[in-house]
Design an enzyme around this catalytic site. Structure first.
Site, PDB file in Angstrom:
ATOM      1  N   GLU A 254      -4.646  -6.443   2.742  1.00  0.00           N
ATOM      2  CA  GLU A 254      -3.423  -7.134   3.187  1.00  0.00           C
ATOM      3  C   GLU A 254      -3.440  -8.621   2.879  1.00  0.00           C
ATOM      4  O   GLU A 254      -2.422  -9.211   2.499  1.00  0.00           O
ATOM      5  CB  GLU A 254      -3.212  -6.896   4.686  1.00  0.00           C
ATOM      6  CG  GLU A 254      -2.731  -5.499   5.042  1.00  0.00           C
ATOM      7  CD  GLU A 254      -3.837  -4.467   5.051  1.00  0.00           C
ATOM      8  OE1 GLU A 254      -3.530  -3.259   5.155  1.00  0.00           O
ATOM      9  OE2 GLU A 254      -5.021  -4.864   4.963  1.00  0.00           O
TER      10      GLU A 254
ATOM     11  N   LEU B 272      -6.019  -1.674  -0.747  1.00  0.00           N
ATOM     12  CA  LEU B 272      -5.930  -1.817   0.705  1.00  0.00           C
ATOM     13  C   LEU B 272      -6.502  -3.177   1.093  1.00  0.00           C
ATOM     14  O   LEU B 272      -7.638  -3.301   1.567  1.00  0.00           O
ATOM     15  CB  LEU B 272      -6.703  -0.695   1.403  1.00  0.00           C
ATOM     16  CG  LEU B 272      -6.315   0.736   1.012  1.00  0.00           C
ATOM     17  CD1 LEU B 272      -7.103   1.733   1.838  1.00  0.00           C
ATOM     18  CD2 LEU B 272      -4.827   0.960   1.179  1.00  0.00           C
TER      19      LEU B 272
ATOM     20  N   PRO C  28      -5.174  -8.578   9.151  1.00  0.00           N
ATOM     21  CA  PRO C  28      -6.069  -9.176   8.155  1.00  0.00           C
ATOM     22  C   PRO C  28      -5.389 -10.228   7.280  1.00  0.00           C
ATOM     23  O   PRO C  28      -6.069 -11.059   6.675  1.00  0.00           O
ATOM     24  CB  PRO C  28      -6.525  -7.970   7.320  1.00  0.00           C
ATOM     25  CG  PRO C  28      -6.436  -6.814   8.251  1.00  0.00           C
ATOM     26  CD  PRO C  28      -5.205  -7.104   9.066  1.00  0.00           C
TER      27      PRO C  28
ATOM     28  N   GLN D  78       1.803  -1.818   5.926  1.00  0.00           N
ATOM     29  CA  GLN D  78       2.041  -0.401   6.177  1.00  0.00           C
ATOM     30  C   GLN D  78       2.309  -0.089   7.649  1.00  0.00           C
ATOM     31  O   GLN D  78       3.170   0.735   7.976  1.00  0.00           O
ATOM     32  CB  GLN D  78       0.844   0.402   5.674  1.00  0.00           C
ATOM     33  CG  GLN D  78       1.116   1.869   5.498  1.00  0.00           C
ATOM     34  CD  GLN D  78      -0.015   2.548   4.742  1.00  0.00           C
ATOM     35  OE1 GLN D  78      -1.103   2.730   5.260  1.00  0.00           O
ATOM     36  NE2 GLN D  78       0.242   2.891   3.489  1.00  0.00           N
ATOM     37  N   PHE D  79       1.579  -0.718   8.547  1.00  0.00           N
ATOM     38  CA  PHE D  79       1.825  -0.634   9.994  1.00  0.00           C
ATOM     39  C   PHE D  79       1.666  -2.023  10.580  1.00  0.00           C
ATOM     40  O   PHE D  79       1.011  -2.892  10.005  1.00  0.00           O
ATOM     41  CB  PHE D  79       0.836   0.328  10.683  1.00  0.00           C
ATOM     42  CG  PHE D  79       1.135   1.776  10.463  1.00  0.00           C
ATOM     43  CD1 PHE D  79       1.997   2.462  11.311  1.00  0.00           C
ATOM     44  CD2 PHE D  79       0.550   2.459   9.414  1.00  0.00           C
ATOM     45  CE1 PHE D  79       2.276   3.799  11.104  1.00  0.00           C
ATOM     46  CE2 PHE D  79       0.816   3.800   9.206  1.00  0.00           C
ATOM     47  CZ  PHE D  79       1.684   4.476  10.056  1.00  0.00           C
ATOM     48  N   ASP D  80       2.256  -2.233  11.745  1.00  0.00           N
ATOM     49  CA  ASP D  80       2.251  -3.534  12.407  1.00  0.00           C
ATOM     50  C   ASP D  80       0.866  -4.161  12.491  1.00  0.00           C
ATOM     51  O   ASP D  80       0.631  -5.283  12.051  1.00  0.00           O
ATOM     52  CB  ASP D  80       2.862  -3.413  13.810  1.00  0.00           C
ATOM     53  CG  ASP D  80       2.676  -2.026  14.396  1.00  0.00           C
ATOM     54  OD1 ASP D  80       1.524  -1.543  14.442  1.00  0.00           O
ATOM     55  OD2 ASP D  80       3.690  -1.403  14.770  1.00  0.00           O
TER      56      ASP D  80
ATOM     57  N   PHE E 129      -1.782  -3.440  10.932  1.00  0.00           N
ATOM     58  CA  PHE E 129      -2.463  -3.573   9.653  1.00  0.00           C
ATOM     59  C   PHE E 129      -2.239  -4.962   9.055  1.00  0.00           C
ATOM     60  O   PHE E 129      -2.942  -5.356   8.118  1.00  0.00           O
ATOM     61  CB  PHE E 129      -1.960  -2.520   8.657  1.00  0.00           C
ATOM     62  CG  PHE E 129      -2.388  -1.111   8.972  1.00  0.00           C
ATOM     63  CD1 PHE E 129      -2.933  -0.778  10.203  1.00  0.00           C
ATOM     64  CD2 PHE E 129      -2.243  -0.109   8.029  1.00  0.00           C
ATOM     65  CE1 PHE E 129      -3.316   0.517  10.500  1.00  0.00           C
ATOM     66  CE2 PHE E 129      -2.636   1.199   8.304  1.00  0.00           C
ATOM     67  CZ  PHE E 129      -3.179   1.502   9.543  1.00  0.00           C
TER      68      PHE E 129
ATOM     69  N   GLU F 162       0.834  -1.204   0.000  1.00  0.00           N
ATOM     70  CA  GLU F 162       0.000   0.000   0.000  1.00  0.00           C
ATOM     71  C   GLU F 162       0.872   1.258   0.000  1.00  0.00           C
ATOM     72  O   GLU F 162       1.660   1.472   0.922  1.00  0.00           O
ATOM     73  CB  GLU F 162      -0.920  -0.022   1.219  1.00  0.00           C
ATOM     74  CG  GLU F 162      -1.892  -1.215   1.199  1.00  0.00           C
ATOM     75  CD  GLU F 162      -2.543  -1.452   2.546  1.00  0.00           C
ATOM     76  OE1 GLU F 162      -2.349  -0.621   3.462  1.00  0.00           O
ATOM     77  OE2 GLU F 162      -3.257  -2.464   2.695  1.00  0.00           O
TER      78      GLU F 162
ATOM     79  N   HIS G 260      -1.267   1.327  15.252  1.00  0.00           N
ATOM     80  CA  HIS G 260      -0.073   1.848  14.597  1.00  0.00           C
ATOM     81  C   HIS G 260       1.198   1.586  15.392  1.00  0.00           C
ATOM     82  O   HIS G 260       2.281   1.953  14.936  1.00  0.00           O
ATOM     83  CB  HIS G 260      -0.199   3.363  14.365  1.00  0.00           C
ATOM     84  CG  HIS G 260      -1.269   3.736  13.402  1.00  0.00           C
ATOM     85  ND1 HIS G 260      -2.596   3.674  13.710  1.00  0.00           N
ATOM     86  CD2 HIS G 260      -1.208   4.181  12.115  1.00  0.00           C
ATOM     87  CE1 HIS G 260      -3.313   4.073  12.670  1.00  0.00           C
ATOM     88  NE2 HIS G 260      -2.494   4.383  11.686  1.00  0.00           N
TER      89      HIS G 260
END
Length: 370
Positions: free
Chosen positions: A94, A92, A123, A116-118, A120, A63, A163
């Site tokens: 994952e 978007l 999924p 993109q972030f931990d 995230f 992403e 985040h």
């Protein structure tokens, strides 16, 4: 004037031109010899570019990793250099990102994907656990999955929930995955190149708060060393590092907690205590030898991690050291971790994250009177 038509041969020429630009970029970097101030973000970016230049089967996607260069700019410039076929944005989704990477890896490519972030990445957890981790074993070794899942993780950036998770324990618990986490700029470059070279899937945990930390690093020398080590079959995988020598107690840390451990050791030195700091570097595989050699020498240990303490990587480290060093211990092993609560609001994270004072308090509790 006749219209401009792009033929397939011209398209191939564009790809060749992108490769030539990558080569020129790498050569320009190589000409700047000697240690230079480099951020971890730059080291990771350079590692990705060098890996893509060295092997056309390496591609990067996720992403906002394309034109934007990623939220943290780790993929900055890769699309411009290598083209949209080798560094591109995804929806978007994952789970779809990981699933597509699995298919690519099965078919001979080396995808490097970014969560993109931990948090995230959750999924995609079913894909990672059920397919990424098990494919090699399920096929009796016939199918390899040479893929890297980059996960920016940890706190210290003033981020809100979802985040700032420290999710390394989930991956470390899953057989079939390697788990790397660099704490220095040089290791950022070195370990990402080795992760991309690996024929096994690697969860590459990147400490977000260290992205803009700087060290004096000679990137051309690191590049040359990687090439030499790869040819010789040498790797830092499964090898911890003694970040600071000491004699009185051992601080065991990884990723974002290593600079905190070093700061605590510096403060302890002012009080007359010599603390050794071990940087675990690769959580899986784990370097029992280096860690336990240090603890046998000092007789005392504190494990430091941002993640929750319960059922965690820090718990596993304590268990492994206890089993192997029991008769050398002068005191029970202590832990300094994040508290067993959801990650707090940004203004409260300084109380949640392990700090120098909490580490020194744990060191003071190591039964020095005995």
């Amino acid at each position: 004037m006749s219209p401009t038509i792009t033929t397939s041969s011209e398209a191939n020429g564009n790809v060749s031109a992108a490769t030539a630009r990558a080569a020129a970029s790498a050569a320009a970097t190589a000409e700047a010899s000697g240690p230079q101030p480099v951020t971890m973000a730059k080291a990771l970016n350079t590692a990705l570019a060098d890996a893509m230049h060295a092997d056309s089967s390496v591609l990067v996607f996720g992403e906002d990793v394309g034109l934007l260069g990623g939220v943290f700019r780790i993929t900055d410039g890769l699309t411009a250099t290598f083209g949209e076929q080798r560094c591109f944005d995804t929806p978007l989704a994952e789970s779809g990102i990981v699933g597509m990477a699995v298919g690519m890896a099965i078919n001979g490519m080396r995808p490097v994907i970014e969560m993109q972030f931990d948090a995230f990445a959750y999924p995609a957890f079913e894909q990672i656990i059920s397919h990424v981790a098990k494919m090699h074993n399920r096929t009796k070794g016939a199918v390899k999955l040479p893929m890297v899942i980059r996960v920016p993780y940890g706190g210290g950036i003033g981020g809100v929930e979802h985040h700032c998770d420290s999710s390394e324990s989930y991956y470390a618990h899953t057989a079939g995955l390697k788990v790397f986490t660099p704490a220095t700029v040089a290791d950022g470059y070195r370990m990402l190149r080795e992760a991309i070279d690996s024929d096994d899937p690697v969860i590459f945990m990147e400490p977000k708060k260290l992205y803009w930390s700087k060290d004096l690093v000679d990137l051309p020398e690191l590049r040359s060393a990687h090439s030499a080590n790869a040819k010789a079959g040498r790797s830092s995988e499964g090898r911890a590092a003694v970040a600071r020598p000491g004699t009185d107690a051992t601080l065991i840390a990884y990723g974002p907690s290593v600079p905190t451990a070093l700061a605590a050791a510096e403060a302890a030195a002012l009080e007359g205590r010599s603390l050794e700091v071990i940087d675990v570097r690769t959580i899986v595989p784990f370097d029992d030898e280096t860690v336990c050699d240090s603890v046998r020498k000092t007789g005392r240990a504190v494990v430091i991690a941002e993640a929750h303490g319960f059922a965690s990587v820090s718990s596993e480290i304590v268990a492994r050291v206890q089993e192997r060093c029991f008769h050398h211990l002068a005191a029970p092993i202590r832990r300094v971790t994040g508290f067993d609560i959801p990650y707090p609001a940004p203004k409260l994270e300084k109380y949640y994250l392990p700090g120098v004072d909490r580490i020194l308090d744990a060191v003071d509790d190591l039964q020095w009177e005995n």
